[in-house]
Design a protein around this motif. Structure first.
Motif, PDB file in Angstrom:
ATOM      1  N   UNK A 278      39.147  54.009  37.405  1.00 28.36           N
ATOM      2  CA  UNK A 278      38.045  53.401  38.152  1.00 28.36           C
ATOM      3  C   UNK A 278      36.743  53.435  37.356  1.00 28.36           C
ATOM      4  N   UNK A 279      36.487  54.528  36.649  1.00 26.47           N
ATOM      5  CA  UNK A 279      35.264  54.614  35.857  1.00 26.47           C
ATOM      6  C   UNK A 279      35.249  53.581  34.740  1.00 26.47           C
ATOM      7  N   UNK A 280      36.366  53.455  34.025  1.00 28.96           N
ATOM      8  CA  UNK A 280      36.450  52.476  32.928  1.00 28.96           C
ATOM      9  C   UNK A 280      36.253  51.061  33.462  1.00 28.96           C
ATOM     10  N   UNK A 281      36.924  50.749  34.562  1.00 31.35           N
ATOM     11  CA  UNK A 281      36.816  49.401  35.126  1.00 31.35           C
ATOM     12  C   UNK A 281      35.413  49.130  35.669  1.00 31.35           C
ATOM     13  N   UNK A 282      34.798  50.123  36.293  1.00 26.31           N
ATOM     14  CA  UNK A 282      33.444  49.937  36.801  1.00 26.31           C
ATOM     15  C   UNK A 282      32.451  49.658  35.690  1.00 26.31           C
ATOM     16  N   UNK A 293      24.043  37.918  32.652  1.00 32.37           N
ATOM     17  CA  UNK A 293      22.625  37.785  32.981  1.00 32.37           C
ATOM     18  C   UNK A 293      21.788  37.570  31.730  1.00 32.37           C
ATOM     19  N   UNK A 294      22.173  38.230  30.639  1.00 34.96           N
ATOM     20  CA  UNK A 294      21.375  38.154  29.409  1.00 34.96           C
ATOM     21  C   UNK A 294      21.769  37.003  28.486  1.00 34.96           C
ATOM     22  N   UNK A 295      22.998  36.507  28.619  1.00 36.65           N
ATOM     23  CA  UNK A 295      23.524  35.591  27.614  1.00 36.65           C
ATOM     24  C   UNK A 295      23.437  34.124  27.919  1.00 36.65           C
ATOM     25  N   UNK A 296      22.896  33.721  29.058  1.00 34.32           N
ATOM     26  CA  UNK A 296      22.798  32.299  29.344  1.00 34.32           C
ATOM     27  C   UNK A 296      24.023  31.768  30.055  1.00 34.32           C
ATOM     28  N   UNK A 297      24.024  30.432  30.315  1.00 39.66           N
ATOM     29  CA  UNK A 297      25.041  29.857  31.181  1.00 39.66           C
ATOM     30  C   UNK A 297      26.436  29.910  30.578  1.00 39.66           C
ATOM     31  N   UNK A 298      26.562  29.771  29.254  1.00 41.72           N
ATOM     32  CA  UNK A 298      27.894  29.832  28.661  1.00 41.72           C
ATOM     33  C   UNK A 298      28.486  31.237  28.785  1.00 41.72           C
ATOM     34  N   UNK A 299      27.648  32.251  28.588  1.00 42.32           N
ATOM     35  CA  UNK A 299      28.123  33.625  28.770  1.00 42.32           C
ATOM     36  C   UNK A 299      28.515  33.869  30.222  1.00 42.32           C
ATOM     37  N   UNK A 300      27.714  33.351  31.173  1.00 41.77           N
ATOM     38  CA  UNK A 300      28.022  33.539  32.590  1.00 41.77           C
ATOM     39  C   UNK A 300      29.350  32.872  32.952  1.00 41.77           C
ATOM     40  N   UNK A 301      29.591  31.672  32.395  1.00 44.74           N
ATOM     41  CA  UNK A 301      30.819  30.939  32.696  1.00 44.74           C
ATOM     42  C   UNK A 301      32.058  31.645  32.170  1.00 44.74           C
ATOM     43  N   UNK A 302      31.885  32.519  31.197  1.00 46.18           N
ATOM     44  CA  UNK A 302      33.016  33.265  30.635  1.00 46.18           C
ATOM     45  C   UNK A 302      33.117  34.669  31.214  1.00 46.18           C
ATOM     46  N   UNK A 303      31.986  35.389  31.256  1.00 41.38           N
ATOM     47  CA  UNK A 303      32.023  36.802  31.620  1.00 41.38           C
ATOM     48  C   UNK A 303      32.194  37.043  33.114  1.00 41.38           C
ATOM     49  N   UNK A 304      31.612  36.183  33.961  1.00 37.57           N
ATOM     50  CA  UNK A 304      31.777  36.407  35.402  1.00 37.57           C
ATOM     51  C   UNK A 304      33.234  36.236  35.840  1.00 37.57           C
ATOM     52  N   UNK A 305      33.946  35.188  35.402  1.00 38.95           N
ATOM     53  CA  UNK A 305      35.382  35.167  35.711  1.00 38.95           C
ATOM     54  C   UNK A 305      36.143  36.343  35.109  1.00 38.95           C
ATOM     55  N   UNK A 306      35.772  36.752  33.890  1.00 40.36           N
ATOM     56  CA  UNK A 306      36.447  37.878  33.245  1.00 40.36           C
ATOM     57  C   UNK A 306      36.293  39.160  34.046  1.00 40.36           C
ATOM     58  N   UNK A 307      35.179  39.301  34.770  1.00 45.40           N
ATOM     59  CA  UNK A 307      34.964  40.526  35.547  1.00 45.40           C
ATOM     60  C   UNK A 307      36.064  40.739  36.577  1.00 45.40           C
ATOM     61  N   UNK A 308      36.748  39.662  36.993  1.00 43.74           N
ATOM     62  CA  UNK A 308      37.836  39.802  37.957  1.00 43.74           C
ATOM     63  C   UNK A 308      38.954  40.692  37.458  1.00 43.74           C
ATOM     64  N   UNK A 309      39.214  40.676  36.149  1.00 44.52           N
ATOM     65  CA  UNK A 309      40.262  41.514  35.579  1.00 44.52           C
ATOM     66  C   UNK A 309      39.954  42.989  35.805  1.00 44.52           C
ATOM     67  N   UNK A 310      38.691  43.369  35.701  1.00 49.92           N
ATOM     68  CA  UNK A 310      38.298  44.772  35.837  1.00 49.92           C
ATOM     69  C   UNK A 310      38.021  45.157  37.288  1.00 49.92           C
ATOM     70  N   UNK A 311      37.631  44.181  38.109  1.00 49.19           N
ATOM     71  CA  UNK A 311      37.459  44.467  39.534  1.00 49.19           C
ATOM     72  C   UNK A 311      38.792  44.739  40.216  1.00 49.19           C
ATOM     73  N   UNK A 312      39.860  44.189  39.639  1.00 45.44           N
ATOM     74  CA  UNK A 312      41.146  44.108  40.323  1.00 45.44           C
ATOM     75  C   UNK A 312      41.617  45.430  40.902  1.00 45.44           C
ATOM     76  N   UNK A 313      41.492  46.506  40.148  1.00 47.65           N
ATOM     77  CA  UNK A 313      42.065  47.779  40.575  1.00 47.65           C
ATOM     78  C   UNK A 313      41.087  48.578  41.447  1.00 47.65           C
ATOM     79  N   UNK A 314      39.816  48.190  41.480  1.00 49.39           N
ATOM     80  CA  UNK A 314      38.807  49.017  42.149  1.00 49.39           C
ATOM     81  C   UNK A 314      39.014  49.085  43.658  1.00 49.39           C
ATOM     82  N   UNK A 315      39.072  47.925  44.310  1.00 48.25           N
ATOM     83  CA  UNK A 315      39.112  47.944  45.772  1.00 48.25           C
ATOM     84  C   UNK A 315      40.386  48.571  46.332  1.00 48.25           C
ATOM     85  N   UNK A 316      41.577  48.141  45.881  1.00 51.24           N
ATOM     86  CA  UNK A 316      42.776  48.752  46.492  1.00 51.24           C
ATOM     87  C   UNK A 316      42.870  50.244  46.254  1.00 51.24           C
ATOM     88  N   UNK A 317      42.404  50.727  45.095  1.00 53.07           N
ATOM     89  CA  UNK A 317      42.499  52.156  44.815  1.00 53.07           C
ATOM     90  C   UNK A 317      41.485  52.948  45.645  1.00 53.07           C
TER      91      UNK A 317
END
Length: 390
Positions: A278-282, A293-317
């Motif tokens: 949980x700590x690593x994923x958080x 937030x810092x990298x502009x719209x192209x970074x947001x279009x890539x990193x925000x979807x990528x965050x789903x991979x790390x969010x995945x285990x947080x809620x069920x655990x």
């Protein structure tokens, strides 16, 4: 594994899948509702607020129902109410009845999800098995979230209203209701009936310091997650993301990665332990939001979807750890408390992000608030991991 247990597991998986088809597509539906009823985006966000308010109140007032009335009764009641509300939404065209029916569908989801989560406790025998089963069932929730946006796109392309999605969900729910009526549910493990019911039982859970700590983390997590699936399409549209990764595709990518992560969550939990995982994923989620937030719209279009991979285990655990720490006869009330906290955040957090966005000139400001929530969540999870090692 007995055939009845396999059927019950499948029933729980499919209940979560159908739920996500309707609750996790609001980022795609909000622009349609805004156009249909002449609303601004914050007003059209009533889809999110009405549904989540219903789930939250069901968790608060009906959290002990599964413990007192039985898991079978709770599941059947919730499925029947959700099927009825969904079919009525499909044929409704007026705004006020729509919001009332969405609230009713939220109540139904809160009822049958409480029963389903408590049912999982009947089918496992250890906290480790509980965590694994919760990751699997949340994986099916993610699959439903993946299916929702393309289904809406197909319906609109065919000239049907977006409410047809609820007609499909209602039809699927009727099939689940038929299964719940014929399959044999396991008997309660304890013959003792809880002394408290409803809101009193749920608030009794909240007095436990450990449950309250998990609840705070879940509140922050829900705020971070809803920032993505409610407002990411608006953020990308406002910043001119066109052919690179449109908002709908970005949302589908987020849900795909979240599903992959949830099905793989058991692997990480077994090797790193739950606290370290949980700590690593958080921390990884925080990095994605800060980079977006810092990298502009192209970074947001890539990193925000990528965050789903790390969010995945947080809620069920977090969910599993909070619920499995209580005796089996209180799992329904504990599930109700978690649902209440989750949906309270799913109402308040998107509302706050939308208000900040309106006040400070756009969705990027709102995502600054979401990044602050990700920072608080990562800090809490890292502190917990350090404490667990001490």
């Amino acid at each position: 594994m007995p055939a009845a247990d396999r059927a019950l597991r499948g029933l729980a998986w499919l209940m979560f899948l159908v739920t996500a088809m309707t609750t996790n597509v609001v980022g795609v539906l909000i622009p349609e509702v805004a156009r249909a009823y002449g609303l601004n985006l914050t007003q059209a966000g009533g889809l999110q607020y009405a549904t989540m308010a219903g789930i939250a109140l069901a968790g608060l007032f009906l959290g002990g129902m599964a413990d007192r009335r039985g898991h079978r009764t709770t599941v059947i009641l919730g499925l029947a109410l959700f099927a009825a509300a969904s079919v009525l939404i499909a044929f409704n065209r007026a705004l006020a009845p729509l919001l009332a029916l969405l609230f009713a569908s939220g109540l139904a989801i809160g009822i049958f999800k409480t029963g389903a989560i408590a049912l999982i406790g009947d089918l496992v025998s250890t906290p480790a098995q509980h965590a694994r089963e919760m990751n699997i069932v949340e994986g099916f929730f993610a699959l439903g979230a993946i299916a929702g946006p393309p289904i809406v796109a197909r319906l609109l392309a065919a000239g049907l209203p977006w409410t047809a999605l609820y007609g499909l969900a209602g039809a699927l729910t009727l099939g689940l209701l038929a299964l719940a009526l014929i399959v044999r549910f396991p008997p309660a493990r304890s013959s003792a009936k809880p002394e408290r019911a409803g809101m009193i039982a749920t608030l009794a859970i909240a007095r436990d310091r450990t449950a309250l700590g998990y609840g705070a983390c879940i509140f922050l997590y829900a705020g971070v997650e809803t920032a993505v699936y409610v407002w990411m399409p608006a953020l990308l549209a406002a910043e001119g993301v066109g052919t690179l990764l449109p908002g709908a595709w970005a949302l589908s990518t987020f849900f795909v990665l979240r599903a992959v992560g949830r099905f793989a969550g058991a692997w990480a939990l077994e090797r790193l332990g739950w606290a370290r995982t949980l700590a690593v994923c958080g921390i990884a989620v925080l990095a994605c939001f800060a980079g977006a937030l810092a990298g502009g719209h192209q970074a947001a279009a890539t990193l925000l979807p990528l965050s789903g991979l790390f969010m995945s285990v947080l809620y069920p655990t977090l969910n599993s750890r909070a619920i499995s720490g209580f005796p089996i006869e209180r799992h329904g009330a504990a599930a109700g408390f978690i649902l209440f906290v989750t949906c309270l955040s799913a109402v308040l957090s998107p509302l706050a992000i939308g208000a900040v966005s309106d006040a400070f000139g756009g969705p990027r400001a709102g995502f600054g608030l979401a990044t602050g929530m990700a920072l608080a969540l990562a800090g809490a999870l890292a502190f917990n991991a350090a404490k667990a090692r001490a």
